[in-house]
Every structure is written in structure tokens, then in C-alpha cells.
Design a protein around this motif. Structure first.
Motif, PDB file in Angstrom:
ATOM      1  N   GLU A 164     -30.114  17.343   6.677  1.00 43.95           N
ATOM      2  CA  GLU A 164     -29.828  18.325   7.729  1.00 43.95           C
ATOM      3  C   GLU A 164     -30.134  17.731   9.098  1.00 43.95           C
ATOM      4  O   GLU A 164     -31.068  16.932   9.244  1.00 43.95           O
ATOM      5  CB  GLU A 164     -30.687  19.572   7.516  1.00 43.95           C
ATOM      6  CG  GLU A 164     -30.378  20.314   6.239  1.00 43.95           C
ATOM      7  CD  GLU A 164     -31.371  21.424   5.942  1.00 43.95           C
ATOM      8  OE1 GLU A 164     -32.254  21.706   6.784  1.00 43.95           O
ATOM      9  OE2 GLU A 164     -31.282  21.997   4.840  1.00 43.95           O
ATOM     10  N   PRO A 165     -29.352  18.124  10.113  1.00 41.21           N
ATOM     11  CA  PRO A 165     -29.655  17.632  11.468  1.00 41.21           C
ATOM     12  C   PRO A 165     -31.034  18.157  11.913  1.00 41.21           C
ATOM     13  O   PRO A 165     -31.465  19.235  11.495  1.00 41.21           O
ATOM     14  CB  PRO A 165     -28.543  18.213  12.332  1.00 41.21           C
ATOM     15  CG  PRO A 165     -27.837  19.222  11.508  1.00 41.21           C
ATOM     16  CD  PRO A 165     -28.213  19.011  10.074  1.00 41.21           C
ATOM     17  N   PRO A 166     -31.717  17.385  12.736  1.00 38.82           N
ATOM     18  CA  PRO A 166     -33.035  17.847  13.213  1.00 38.82           C
ATOM     19  C   PRO A 166     -32.897  19.126  14.024  1.00 38.82           C
ATOM     20  O   PRO A 166     -31.901  19.339  14.715  1.00 38.82           O
ATOM     21  CB  PRO A 166     -33.540  16.706  14.088  1.00 38.82           C
ATOM     22  CG  PRO A 166     -32.377  15.805  14.304  1.00 38.82           C
ATOM     23  CD  PRO A 166     -31.321  16.126  13.298  1.00 38.82           C
ATOM     24  N   SER A 167     -33.899  19.976  13.916  1.00 43.97           N
ATOM     25  CA  SER A 167     -33.880  21.214  14.678  1.00 43.97           C
ATOM     26  C   SER A 167     -34.227  20.913  16.125  1.00 43.97           C
ATOM     27  O   SER A 167     -34.914  19.941  16.428  1.00 43.97           O
ATOM     28  CB  SER A 167     -34.856  22.223  14.117  1.00 43.97           C
ATOM     29  OG  SER A 167     -36.173  21.815  14.354  1.00 43.97           O
ATOM     30  N   ASN A 168     -33.768  21.759  17.023  1.00 46.33           N
ATOM     31  CA  ASN A 168     -34.065  21.596  18.443  1.00 46.33           C
ATOM     32  C   ASN A 168     -35.214  22.481  18.874  1.00 46.33           C
ATOM     33  O   ASN A 168     -35.356  22.794  20.050  1.00 46.33           O
ATOM     34  CB  ASN A 168     -32.802  21.906  19.290  1.00 46.33           C
ATOM     35  CG  ASN A 168     -31.732  20.882  19.093  1.00 46.33           C
ATOM     36  OD1 ASN A 168     -32.021  19.712  18.865  1.00 46.33           O
ATOM     37  ND2 ASN A 168     -30.488  21.295  19.154  1.00 46.33           N
TER      38      ASN A 168
END
Length: 95
Positions: free
Chosen positions: A88-92
Motif C-alpha cells: 500500500e502507498p504510505p499514508s500522508n
């Protein structure tokens, strides 16, 4: 000379890998051998069989040396099945 490979954390918490020529060649050779059939290798102090030998002496005072470790080959298809969260893409969220 023999291979010399030292893994350490410096005072800033950064991982540093210190290598001589033979240590570099051995580490690259082991990395290149990784496959679905040969999915890991060990980092262990000298004298153990089938490993990349590590050194326990820090280059700088205050560094934390790691003599034991394992390098694991993780194809995306395996991670999709067993550890999908790592794809999953890293959270912001910042933290």
C-alpha cells in the motif's frame, strides 16, 4: 584478506554497511543468488556455515553493531498474498 562486513546504526539512527572489497563481492553474490527457490541468507559472525560473515567491531565509538541478521527475498506476488499492507502507498498522516 578475508571478507569484512559490518552493519551498524550510527548516532543519528541511520543504518550503515561497512564493506571491504571481498565483503562487497560476497554480499552482492548472495543477493544475486536470491530467488523463489533460494529465498534468504543469513548474516552471522564468522565461523557459521552458509552465511555472510559479519564483524562485531564498530568503526566509530557509539555505533550499535548488528552481528546477526537475515536477508529475505519477497516477490510482489508473495507479499500480495501474505503481507498486502507493505504494498500500500504510505499514508500522508505524518506519523
Amino acid at each position: 584478506m578475508k571478507p569484512r562486513v559490518t552493519f551498524s546504526l550510527n548516532n543519528n539512527g541511520e543504518l550503515e554497511i561497512w564493506l571491504n572489497e571481498l565483503g562487497r563481492d560476497l554480499l552482492v553474490e548472495e543477493l544475486r543468488k536470491l530467488s523463489k527457490q533460494n529465498d534468504h541468507f543469513h548474516l552471522q559472525p564468522e565461523g557459521f556455515v552458509d552465511n555472510v560473515p559479519t564483524q562485531g567491531r564498530a568503526y566509530r565509538e557509539g555505533d550499535q553493531v548488528f552481528e546477526w541478521g537475515k536477508v529475505l527475498f519477497r516477490p510482489d506476488e508473495w507479499d500480495r498474498k501474505y503481507f498486502p499492507h507493505v504494498l500500500e502507498p504510505p499514508s500522508n498522516s505524518g506519523g
